[in-house]
Design a protein around this motif. Structure first.
Motif, short mmCIF file in Angstrom:
data_model
loop_
_atom_site.label_atom_id
_atom_site.label_comp_id
_atom_site.label_asym_id
_atom_site.label_seq_id
_atom_site.Cartn_x
_atom_site.Cartn_y
_atom_site.Cartn_z
N LEU A 161 5.49 -13.00 -4.41
CA LEU A 161 6.18 -12.73 -5.68
C LEU A 161 7.36 -13.67 -5.91
N GLY A 162 8.02 -14.06 -4.84
CA GLY A 162 9.15 -14.98 -4.96
C GLY A 162 10.25 -14.40 -5.83
N PRO A 163 10.73 -15.12 -6.82
CA PRO A 163 11.85 -14.65 -7.65
C PRO A 163 11.49 -13.47 -8.55
N HIS A 164 10.22 -13.09 -8.59
CA HIS A 164 9.80 -11.97 -9.43
C HIS A 164 9.87 -10.63 -8.69
N VAL A 165 10.51 -10.60 -7.54
CA VAL A 165 10.59 -9.38 -6.74
C VAL A 165 11.28 -8.26 -7.51
N VAL A 166 12.36 -8.56 -8.21
CA VAL A 166 13.11 -7.53 -8.94
C VAL A 166 12.22 -6.87 -9.99
N GLN A 167 11.51 -7.67 -10.78
CA GLN A 167 10.62 -7.10 -11.79
C GLN A 167 9.52 -6.25 -11.16
N ALA A 168 9.01 -6.68 -10.03
CA ALA A 168 7.96 -5.92 -9.34
C ALA A 168 8.48 -4.58 -8.86
N LEU A 169 9.70 -4.56 -8.32
CA LEU A 169 10.28 -3.31 -7.83
C LEU A 169 10.52 -2.34 -8.97
N ASN A 170 11.00 -2.84 -10.09
CA ASN A 170 11.20 -1.97 -11.25
C ASN A 170 9.88 -1.42 -11.77
N ALA A 171 8.82 -2.22 -11.70
CA ALA A 171 7.51 -1.77 -12.16
C ALA A 171 6.96 -0.67 -11.27
N THR A 172 7.16 -0.80 -9.96
CA THR A 172 6.61 0.20 -9.04
C THR A 172 7.28 1.55 -9.20
N LYS A 173 8.51 1.58 -9.73
CA LYS A 173 9.21 2.85 -9.93
C LYS A 173 8.45 3.78 -10.86
N HIS A 174 7.68 3.21 -11.79
CA HIS A 174 6.93 4.03 -12.74
C HIS A 174 5.80 4.80 -12.06
N TYR A 175 5.36 4.31 -10.88
CA TYR A 175 4.24 4.95 -10.19
C TYR A 175 4.69 5.81 -9.02
N GLU A 176 5.99 5.84 -8.75
CA GLU A 176 6.49 6.54 -7.58
C GLU A 176 6.26 8.04 -7.67
N LEU A 177 6.60 8.65 -8.81
CA LEU A 177 6.45 10.10 -8.97
C LEU A 177 4.99 10.54 -8.89
N PRO A 178 4.06 9.89 -9.62
CA PRO A 178 2.65 10.30 -9.49
C PRO A 178 2.12 10.19 -8.06
N VAL A 179 2.55 9.17 -7.33
CA VAL A 179 2.10 9.03 -5.94
C VAL A 179 2.63 10.18 -5.09
N ILE A 180 3.89 10.54 -5.27
CA ILE A 180 4.48 11.65 -4.50
C ILE A 180 3.77 12.96 -4.82
N VAL A 181 3.53 13.19 -6.12
CA VAL A 181 2.83 14.42 -6.53
C VAL A 181 1.43 14.46 -5.92
N GLY A 182 0.75 13.32 -5.94
CA GLY A 182 -0.58 13.25 -5.35
C GLY A 182 -0.59 13.56 -3.87
N LEU A 183 0.40 13.04 -3.15
CA LEU A 183 0.50 13.30 -1.71
C LEU A 183 0.77 14.79 -1.45
N VAL A 184 1.62 15.40 -2.27
CA VAL A 184 1.91 16.82 -2.11
C VAL A 184 0.66 17.66 -2.34
N VAL A 185 -0.10 17.31 -3.38
CA VAL A 185 -1.34 18.04 -3.68
C VAL A 185 -2.34 17.89 -2.54
N LEU A 186 -2.49 16.68 -2.02
CA LEU A 186 -3.40 16.46 -0.90
C LEU A 186 -2.97 17.25 0.33
N ALA A 187 -1.67 17.28 0.60
CA ALA A 187 -1.17 18.05 1.74
C ALA A 187 -1.44 19.53 1.56
N ALA A 188 -1.27 20.04 0.33
CA ALA A 188 -1.53 21.45 0.06
C ALA A 188 -3.01 21.79 0.23
N LEU A 189 -3.87 20.91 -0.25
CA LEU A 189 -5.32 21.13 -0.11
C LEU A 189 -5.74 21.10 1.36
N TRP A 190 -5.17 20.15 2.10
CA TRP A 190 -5.50 20.07 3.52
C TRP A 190 -5.03 21.32 4.25
#
Length: 207
Positions: A161-190
Protein backbone atom coordinates in the motif's frame (compact mmCIF):
# COMPACT_ATOMS: atom_id res chain seq x y z
CA UNK A 1 -8.22 6.84 13.41
CA UNK A 2 -6.03 9.70 12.21
CA UNK A 3 -5.13 10.61 15.79
CA UNK A 4 -4.02 7.05 16.52
CA UNK A 5 -2.14 6.92 13.24
CA UNK A 6 -0.23 10.11 14.02
CA UNK A 7 0.55 8.83 17.52
CA UNK A 8 1.95 5.61 16.07
CA UNK A 9 3.88 7.57 13.46
CA UNK A 10 5.47 9.77 16.12
CA UNK A 11 6.28 6.72 18.25
CA UNK A 12 8.02 4.99 15.36
CA UNK A 13 9.97 8.09 14.46
CA UNK A 14 11.11 8.69 18.06
CA UNK A 15 11.73 5.12 19.25
CA UNK A 16 12.28 3.27 15.99
CA UNK A 17 11.76 -0.47 15.54
CA UNK A 18 11.69 -0.92 19.32
CA UNK A 19 8.20 0.62 19.24
CA UNK A 20 6.96 -2.39 17.27
CA UNK A 21 8.31 -4.74 19.91
CA UNK A 22 6.74 -2.74 22.77
CA UNK A 23 3.29 -2.39 21.20
CA UNK A 24 3.00 -6.09 20.34
CA UNK A 25 4.44 -7.10 23.72
CA UNK A 26 1.82 -5.08 25.63
CA UNK A 27 -1.00 -6.29 23.37
CA UNK A 28 -0.48 -9.91 24.43
CA UNK A 29 -1.56 -9.07 27.98
CA UNK A 30 -4.96 -7.95 26.72
CA UNK A 31 -4.12 -4.24 26.71
CA UNK A 32 -5.73 -2.45 23.72
CA UNK A 33 -2.87 -1.58 21.37
CA UNK A 34 -2.65 -0.28 17.78
CA UNK A 35 -0.87 -3.40 16.55
CA UNK A 36 -2.45 -3.41 13.09
CA UNK A 37 -1.64 0.24 12.58
CA UNK A 38 1.97 -0.01 13.70
CA UNK A 39 2.66 -3.03 11.50
CA UNK A 40 1.00 -1.51 8.45
CA UNK A 41 2.81 1.79 8.92
CA UNK A 42 6.08 -0.07 9.46
CA UNK A 43 5.47 -1.72 6.10
CA UNK A 44 5.08 1.71 4.57
CA UNK A 45 8.41 2.78 6.16
CA UNK A 46 9.97 -0.37 4.69
CA UNK A 47 8.72 0.64 1.23
CA UNK A 48 10.25 4.08 1.82
CA UNK A 49 13.59 2.39 2.68
CA UNK A 50 13.54 3.74 6.23
CA UNK A 51 13.11 0.37 7.98
CA UNK A 52 14.49 -3.07 7.19
CA UNK A 53 11.84 -5.69 6.37
CA UNK A 54 13.56 -8.56 8.25
CA UNK A 55 14.22 -6.36 11.31
CA UNK A 56 10.57 -5.29 11.46
CA UNK A 57 9.39 -8.91 11.25
CA UNK A 58 11.85 -10.04 13.94
CA UNK A 59 10.79 -7.21 16.27
CA UNK A 60 7.11 -8.04 15.78
CA UNK A 61 7.54 -11.78 16.35
CA UNK A 62 9.82 -11.23 19.36
CA UNK A 63 7.39 -8.78 20.98
CA UNK A 64 4.40 -11.06 20.40
CA UNK A 65 6.20 -14.19 21.59
CA UNK A 66 7.62 -12.67 24.79
CA UNK A 67 4.35 -10.95 25.63
CA UNK A 68 2.37 -14.13 24.97
CA UNK A 69 4.80 -16.10 27.16
CA UNK A 70 4.29 -13.66 30.02
CA UNK A 71 0.51 -13.90 29.77
CA UNK A 72 0.71 -17.70 29.48
CA UNK A 73 2.66 -18.10 32.71
CA UNK A 74 0.55 -15.50 34.47
CA UNK A 75 -2.52 -17.62 33.75
CA UNK A 76 -0.77 -20.93 34.41
CA UNK A 77 0.61 -19.95 37.81
CA UNK A 78 -2.44 -18.25 39.26
CA UNK A 79 -5.17 -18.36 36.66
CA UNK A 80 -7.11 -21.42 37.80
CA UNK A 81 -7.46 -20.18 41.37
CA UNK A 82 -8.68 -16.77 40.19
CA UNK A 83 -10.97 -18.31 37.59
CA UNK A 84 -12.64 -20.65 40.05
CA UNK A 85 -13.05 -17.90 42.63
CA UNK A 86 -14.28 -14.99 40.53
CA UNK A 87 -15.38 -16.42 37.18
CA UNK A 88 -17.07 -19.69 38.10
CA UNK A 89 -20.17 -18.55 36.19
CA UNK A 90 -18.25 -19.00 32.93
CA UNK A 91 -17.96 -22.76 33.44
CA UNK A 92 -20.87 -23.40 35.84
CA UNK A 93 -19.51 -26.74 37.05
CA UNK A 94 -16.10 -28.37 37.63
CA UNK A 95 -17.06 -30.88 34.94
CA UNK A 96 -17.49 -28.06 32.45
CA UNK A 97 -14.08 -26.69 33.34
CA UNK A 98 -12.59 -30.15 32.89
CA UNK A 99 -14.30 -30.48 29.51
CA UNK A 100 -12.72 -27.24 28.27
CA UNK A 101 -9.36 -28.25 29.64
CA UNK A 102 -9.47 -31.54 27.73
CA UNK A 103 -10.69 -29.73 24.62
CA UNK A 104 -7.77 -27.34 24.78
CA UNK A 105 -5.35 -30.20 25.36
CA UNK A 106 -6.63 -31.86 22.18
CA UNK A 107 -7.00 -28.84 19.92
CA UNK A 108 -5.00 -26.11 21.61
CA UNK A 109 -2.42 -26.10 18.83
CA UNK A 110 -4.78 -24.93 16.12
CA UNK A 111 -6.63 -22.61 18.54
CA UNK A 112 -3.39 -20.81 19.44
CA UNK A 113 -2.20 -20.73 15.83
CA UNK A 114 -5.40 -19.23 14.45
CA UNK A 115 -5.87 -17.03 17.53
CA UNK A 116 -2.53 -15.34 16.91
CA UNK A 117 -3.77 -14.20 13.49
CA UNK A 118 -7.27 -12.95 14.40
CA UNK A 119 -7.57 -9.37 15.64
CA UNK A 120 -8.72 -9.18 19.25
CA UNK A 121 -8.33 -12.90 19.86
CA UNK A 122 -4.52 -12.74 19.78
CA UNK A 123 -4.64 -10.29 22.70
CA UNK A 124 -6.15 -12.91 25.05
CA UNK A 125 -5.43 -16.35 23.55
CA UNK A 126 -2.43 -16.91 25.82
CA UNK A 127 -4.61 -16.92 28.94
CA UNK A 128 -6.67 -20.04 28.19
CA UNK A 129 -3.51 -21.78 27.00
CA UNK A 130 -1.89 -21.17 30.37
CA UNK A 131 -5.08 -21.76 32.35
CA UNK A 132 -5.62 -25.18 30.78
CA UNK A 133 -1.95 -26.17 31.13
CA UNK A 134 -1.14 -26.48 27.45
CA UNK A 135 2.48 -27.73 27.27
CA UNK A 136 4.67 -24.66 26.94
CA UNK A 137 6.84 -26.00 24.13
CA UNK A 138 3.73 -26.56 21.99
CA UNK A 139 2.36 -23.16 22.93
CA UNK A 140 5.66 -21.55 22.03
CA UNK A 141 5.93 -23.23 18.62
CA UNK A 142 2.42 -22.29 17.51
CA UNK A 143 2.69 -18.81 18.99
CA UNK A 144 5.84 -18.15 16.98
CA UNK A 145 4.29 -19.55 13.79
CA UNK A 146 1.05 -17.58 14.22
CA UNK A 147 2.89 -14.38 15.14
CA UNK A 148 5.15 -14.78 12.11
CA UNK A 149 2.19 -15.28 9.76
CA UNK A 150 0.41 -12.21 11.16
CA UNK A 151 3.53 -10.03 10.98
CA UNK A 152 4.30 -11.11 7.42
CA UNK A 153 0.74 -10.42 6.30
CA UNK A 154 0.40 -7.01 7.95
CA UNK A 155 3.85 -5.68 7.09
CA UNK A 156 3.66 -6.93 3.50
CA UNK A 157 0.30 -5.22 3.02
CA UNK A 158 1.87 -2.04 4.36
CA UNK A 159 4.72 -2.38 1.88
CA UNK A 160 2.29 -2.87 -1.01
CA UNK A 161 0.00 0.00 0.00
CA UNK A 162 2.88 2.36 0.70
CA UNK A 163 1.65 5.94 1.27
CA UNK A 164 -1.97 4.81 0.90
CA UNK A 165 -1.92 3.08 4.31
CA UNK A 166 -3.98 5.83 5.97
CA UNK A 167 -6.77 5.60 3.39
CA UNK A 168 -6.79 1.81 3.69
CA UNK A 169 -7.09 1.96 7.48
CA UNK A 170 -9.99 4.39 7.27
CA UNK A 171 -11.70 2.13 4.73
CA UNK A 172 -11.39 -0.96 6.92
CA UNK A 173 -13.18 0.84 9.77
CA UNK A 174 -16.43 0.56 7.81
CA UNK A 175 -16.20 -3.25 7.97
CA UNK A 176 -15.09 -3.58 11.59
CA UNK A 177 -18.57 -3.68 13.18
CA UNK A 178 -20.06 -6.26 10.75
CA UNK A 179 -17.04 -8.50 11.29
CA UNK A 180 -17.38 -8.28 15.08
CA UNK A 181 -21.12 -8.99 14.90
CA UNK A 182 -20.44 -11.96 12.63
CA UNK A 183 -17.88 -13.39 15.05
CA UNK A 184 -20.31 -13.00 17.97
CA UNK A 185 -23.06 -14.79 16.02
CA UNK A 186 -20.70 -17.62 15.08
CA UNK A 187 -19.58 -17.97 18.70
CA UNK A 188 -23.21 -18.10 19.86
CA UNK A 189 -24.10 -20.75 17.28
CA UNK A 190 -21.08 -22.83 18.20
CA UNK A 191 -21.97 -22.55 21.90
CA UNK A 192 -25.56 -23.63 21.19
CA UNK A 193 -24.35 -26.58 19.10
CA UNK A 194 -21.85 -27.64 21.77
CA UNK A 195 -24.48 -27.58 24.53
CA UNK A 196 -26.95 -29.52 22.41
CA UNK A 197 -24.32 -32.14 21.57
CA UNK A 198 -23.39 -32.59 25.21
CA UNK A 199 -27.03 -32.93 26.29
CA UNK A 200 -27.50 -35.70 23.74
CA UNK A 201 -24.44 -37.48 25.09
CA UNK A 202 -25.65 -37.19 28.68
CA UNK A 203 -29.27 -38.22 27.98
CA UNK A 204 -29.96 -41.94 28.50
CA UNK A 205 -30.46 -43.90 25.30
CA UNK A 206 -33.91 -45.51 24.87
CA UNK A 207 -33.99 -49.19 25.50
Amino acid sequence: MLTVFHSVSNLLHSVGVAAIFLVLFVECFGVPSPDEIILLFSGYLVSAHRFSYPVVIIAAVAGSTLGATGAYFLARLGGRRVMLKYFRFLFRTPERLEYWEQYFQRRGDIVVLIGRIISGVRAVISYPAGLFNMPYWRFLIYTVIGSLIWALLAVTVGVILGPHVVQALNATKHYELPVIVGLVVLAALWYWYDRRKKRRQESPSPE
